[in-house]
Scaffold this motif. Structure first.
Motif, PDB file in Angstrom:
ATOM      1  N   GLU B 281      35.397  94.221 -62.449  1.00 18.82           N
ATOM      2  CA  GLU B 281      35.311  94.358 -60.997  1.00 18.82           C
ATOM      3  C   GLU B 281      36.041  95.619 -60.524  1.00 18.82           C
ATOM      4  O   GLU B 281      35.557  96.359 -59.674  1.00 18.82           O
ATOM      5  CB  GLU B 281      35.910  93.117 -60.316  1.00 18.82           C
ATOM      6  N   GLU B 318      33.974  80.870 -64.216  1.00 20.90           N
ATOM      7  CA  GLU B 318      32.664  80.868 -63.561  1.00 20.90           C
ATOM      8  C   GLU B 318      32.776  81.315 -62.108  1.00 20.90           C
ATOM      9  O   GLU B 318      31.886  82.001 -61.589  1.00 20.90           O
ATOM     10  CB  GLU B 318      32.030  79.480 -63.699  1.00 20.90           C
ATOM     11  N   THR B 319      33.890  80.953 -61.460  1.00 20.03           N
ATOM     12  CA  THR B 319      34.087  81.341 -60.061  1.00 20.03           C
ATOM     13  C   THR B 319      34.230  82.861 -59.922  1.00 20.03           C
ATOM     14  O   THR B 319      33.625  83.473 -59.040  1.00 20.03           O
ATOM     15  CB  THR B 319      35.344  80.642 -59.493  1.00 20.03           C
ATOM     16  N   ALA B 322      30.873  84.557 -60.506  1.00 21.91           N
ATOM     17  CA  ALA B 322      29.969  84.386 -59.365  1.00 21.91           C
ATOM     18  C   ALA B 322      30.386  85.279 -58.198  1.00 21.91           C
ATOM     19  O   ALA B 322      29.550  85.877 -57.515  1.00 21.91           O
ATOM     20  CB  ALA B 322      29.950  82.915 -58.943  1.00 21.91           C
ATOM     21  N   ARG B 323      31.699  85.392 -57.988  1.00 21.09           N
ATOM     22  CA  ARG B 323      32.172  86.224 -56.891  1.00 21.09           C
ATOM     23  C   ARG B 323      31.793  87.685 -57.114  1.00 21.09           C
ATOM     24  O   ARG B 323      31.355  88.384 -56.190  1.00 21.09           O
ATOM     25  CB  ARG B 323      33.699  86.085 -56.758  1.00 21.09           C
ATOM     26  N   ASN B 325      29.301  88.806 -58.880  1.00 23.94           N
ATOM     27  CA  ASN B 325      27.852  88.949 -58.699  1.00 23.94           C
ATOM     28  C   ASN B 325      27.473  88.933 -57.224  1.00 23.94           C
ATOM     29  O   ASN B 325      26.604  89.691 -56.793  1.00 23.94           O
ATOM     30  CB  ASN B 325      27.119  87.852 -59.476  1.00 23.94           C
ATOM     31  N   ASP B 326      28.151  88.073 -56.453  1.00 21.02           N
ATOM     32  CA  ASP B 326      27.913  88.053 -55.000  1.00 21.02           C
ATOM     33  C   ASP B 326      28.257  89.398 -54.374  1.00 21.02           C
ATOM     34  O   ASP B 326      27.563  89.888 -53.495  1.00 21.02           O
ATOM     35  CB  ASP B 326      28.814  87.006 -54.329  1.00 21.02           C
ATOM     36  N   ARG B 327      29.370  89.949 -54.825  1.00 23.46           N
ATOM     37  CA  ARG B 327      29.882  91.154 -54.181  1.00 23.46           C
ATOM     38  C   ARG B 327      29.052  92.389 -54.527  1.00 23.46           C
ATOM     39  O   ARG B 327      28.811  93.233 -53.656  1.00 23.46           O
ATOM     40  CB  ARG B 327      31.338  91.358 -54.613  1.00 23.46           C
ATOM     41  N   GLY B 329      26.042  92.448 -56.895  1.00 17.59           N
ATOM     42  CA  GLY B 329      24.667  92.340 -57.377  1.00 17.59           C
ATOM     43  C   GLY B 329      23.656  92.863 -56.365  1.00 17.59           C
ATOM     44  O   GLY B 329      23.819  92.665 -55.163  1.00 17.59           O
ATOM     45  N   ARG B 330      22.654  93.565 -56.824  1.00 21.07           N
ATOM     46  CA  ARG B 330      21.552  93.933 -55.933  1.00 21.07           C
ATOM     47  C   ARG B 330      20.294  94.171 -56.775  1.00 21.07           C
ATOM     48  O   ARG B 330      20.389  94.543 -57.948  1.00 21.07           O
ATOM     49  CB  ARG B 330      21.876  95.148 -55.071  1.00 21.07           C
ATOM     50  N   GLU B 334      22.143  92.149 -62.387  1.00 21.94           N
ATOM     51  CA  GLU B 334      23.111  91.051 -62.394  1.00 21.94           C
ATOM     52  C   GLU B 334      24.366  91.614 -63.054  1.00 21.94           C
ATOM     53  O   GLU B 334      24.382  91.823 -64.273  1.00 21.94           O
ATOM     54  CB  GLU B 334      22.508  89.916 -63.222  1.00 21.94           C
TER      55      GLU B 334
END
Lengths: 459, 459
Positions: B281, B318-319, B322-323, B325-327, B329-330, B334
């Motif tokens: 990240e 996993e959290t 996911a965070r 990927n949310d922040r 990903g486009r 992935e």
């Protein structure tokens, strides 16, 4: 002489009319130093302005303390927060006390590296304040883990002044220090080897030397142990006061004539409060004769409640105490008495009343309670003392040893303490009081002064 | 020669008709030893019966393995559970990997002391089985942290046989070992100094010696380092098989022609998976040019899910994924691909496909993935390797060093690895492959045999 510490001897409160009232500063370092420095005209105390009112007092030039030359540094609030809340309290405190849950903490990401920059900047500001204030050849005594880098900076800024650094906490092990970024440990060790480094006991001197040895730098370091016990007269003042008498009466009503195991601590992870309760539970389970005969009185001052890990710990402490009371309590017997008001006379009253004093930290630089207890106590209380507390080095022959992670061993120590005969209790109590009085703070301060020498970095 | 390990080369399954089918045993120790021992008529392998079917096979006298003399011990299930689940996996594993959250764990209460008695009893049962089986002068090779006390017991039971103990994990630091009860550490050190003690690398030999030194017993110990790399032929078999090809195609579809940072690990606290994601990240945050260019592929096998701390860790992993990927990903990118199926060919395919291999444990005895990766990889992947993995001692000059607690440093290591030019990648890849092949398991076994000598306890 210049004393440099993060918290100073006073803190100011601004009234609506713009005037300032001085209150005594908080914390153990201040309590030890204040009586020694007050009235000395050769000493200056440099400390941080804590909060907006202190900063306003600095700006209004209102910092004046009777009998004491004090300089407060008005630091940038955000830089100061990163220095104190983040690096000092969440990183260095945890590292030196071995408290990191290493799968999860520390996470040295960009934000934490930035906090380290802030720690550096605050240390730099302190060093510059010293450099601006010190007369040629002055002695500078730097205090504790908030100011680890000051000695190193003084080597650059003022190679003419004599410096000692004193660490009031434990020192970490090589594997604990290795969890900090390389640049961070390099700066810490460069500064702590730039001037003589003092610790409460040989235990931490050894830990410090072991780290240096693992870094391939075993020989040169000038490290030493010196320490101080409680300020007996001021303890006696509180003990003889009305507040302690009232608290004592209220405690007596709550526990009746039962025996009391007492602990008084900040609600701090290193104090090992949960395992202490679990040891009491094991005592009640495996030695049922003590049921209804003994109460465990825990005077716990909430601490660092802005941090989730401290709030979680407090709730773990309260949950275990409630469970034990549910399981064993009957009639008017409350097995565990927990009081979380921040009230020193109440702690003093509990220490007076104790039959057994439990001090079982997982690690502790010294632990003054282990020495205050015997001075205050009126019942020849037996001290059950963790081998991981610095005070253990001073009191071991008169205390019952506790392995703080071994709850069964702690239960056995409590049992032995409760069962100890009167003669042995009396003999040990004398030994404890004698040892507690054998380390006057003025001798500690003299040691720091005599050890001081000009700071020099390796490069 | 007698090899003694907790898990053996086979595990049995009982069919409804009462017949038994043998499957290959699980775990890295078994994978290393099985090919070396099979077909040797001078070797016996003693291991625990795991589960009801294994125990039934023992009772039915159905334990027979082609080309291998195997003896499985049918142990009392509850004693065995305490030995394995509690002491081996929750105490010794955590202690040696420095994973205790010390304000909370370990709690050595009566139940845990009882579990230690069970650990003793199981070790005793192994030692007695060896004593009953060994011919005069036999060589006995004891494996890993489930059997730390066997060498000491053999000193009593069979002073004529030659013994080596080998620890596949790290060894803890003095402050970590000091968290165990005194009797526990005394028994561990008595046994590990009774016979030669082997570790994967000098790093753990040093940690072991440091503990002995702190216990005032620095000199006598006969400790040594020897290790083994992956079994290259069996890796190649998997790599060339259909399952790996299918998994590779499916991965290619998911990541396209982007670069891949790969990790393959058990979902284990010591593997430091969360900080690995946080480093990725930070890479994407501070070096935005890598966005959409790189995916982080994490093949994670769930592990010890009966324990809350492992379930919690899995959910943290996993959290965070996911965070991220949310922040970031486009489109079809992935950023983090997490796969938690236990599927070895899938891990092999990811290692073949990697451009960068991240191996960043907070502590690891060796870490075979760091050596398997270079043997399997087809793109001259750069290895970013934690200095706290034993494998770092073997691969350091060809790897990019990682400080596993320093997320910013790890992000910089990933950046350097991604940006490395082709020639340097190729040169390092050759170095890594050469080093990975330089430690054949048969030489490791020979080392253990040649070091073996009769066990003797200090008293």
């Amino acid at each position: 002489m210049i004393v440099v510490s993060h918290r100073g001897p006073v803190s100011f409160q601004r009234a609506d009319d713009g005037t300032f009232t001085a209150r005594r500063g908080a914390g153990g370092v201040v309590s030890a130093l204040d009586p020694l420095l007050r009235g000395r005209d050769d000493a200056t105390w440099i400390a941080a302005a804590i909060g907006d009112d202190d900063r306003a007092a600095v700006q209004a030039d209102a910092v004046s303390v009777p009998g004491l030359a004090v300089e407060l540094l008005a630091l940038d609030p955000e830089t100061h927060r990163l220095h104190y809340d983040v690096i000092s309290n969440q990183i260095l405190w945890f590292c030196f006390h071995g408290l990191f849950d290493s799968a999860r903490e520390p996470v040295f990401d960009a934000a934490l590296h930035e906090a380290w920059d802030a720690y550096r900047a605050i240390n730099r500001a302190f060093a510059e304040a010293v450099a601006a204030t010190a007369a040629p050849g002055d002695v500078v005594l730097v205090q504790d883990l908030q100011l680890l880098l000051v000695a190193g900076y003084l080597a650059e800024l003022r190679p003419d002044v004599a410096v000692t650094h004193f660490t009031h906490t434990p020192f970490g092990s090589p594997s604990e220090l290795a969890m900090l970024p390389d640049a961070v440990t390099a700066e810490i060790f460069a500064s702590l080897t730039a001037a003589p480094a003092g610790f409460h006991t040989e235990h931490w001197v050894h830990a410090f030397r072991l780290c240096l040895h693992e870094r391939g730098n075993g020989d040169g370091a000038d490290a030493f142990a010196t320490t101080f016990g409680p300020d007996a007269p001021s303890l006696r003042d509180v003990a003889g006061g009305d507040a302690a008498a009232t608290a004592g009466a209220s405690l007596a009503e709550r526990v009746g004539d039962r025996r009391c195991i007492v602990r008084t601590d900040r609600l701090e992870l290193s104090k090992n409060i949960v395992r202490g309760f679990l040891a009491f539970e094991e005592l009640l389970t495996t030695r049922p004769a003590w049921r209804e005969q003994v109460s465990f009185v825990a005077m716990l001052n909430p601490s660092r409640e802005s941090l989730a890990t401290y709030r979680d710990y407090r709730s773990e402490v309260e949950t275990v105490a409630a469970r034990i009371n549910d399981r064993f309590g009957r009639g008017d017997w409350e097995p565990v008495v927990v009081d979380t008001r921040d009230d020193f006379p109440r702690s003093v009253a509990a220490l007076q009343r104790a039959d057994v004093l439990l001090v079982n930290p997982v690690r502790d630089g010294l632990n003054l309670v282990a020495m205050e207890g015997p001075l205050l106590n009126e019942r020849d209380a037996v001290l059950c003392l963790s081998r991981e507390a610095g005070a253990f080095d001073l009191l071991r022959e008169h205390a019952v040893e506790v392995q703080p992670f071994d709850v069964s061993q702690t239960a056995a120590a409590l049992d032995a303490a409760l069962a100890m005969d009167t003669d042995e209790r009396a003999a040990r109590a004398i030994g404890l009081r004698t040892a507690a009085l054998a380390h006057p703070a003025d001798r500690w301060l003299d040691d720091l002064v005599h050890r001081a020498r000009p700071a020099r970095t390796a490069d």
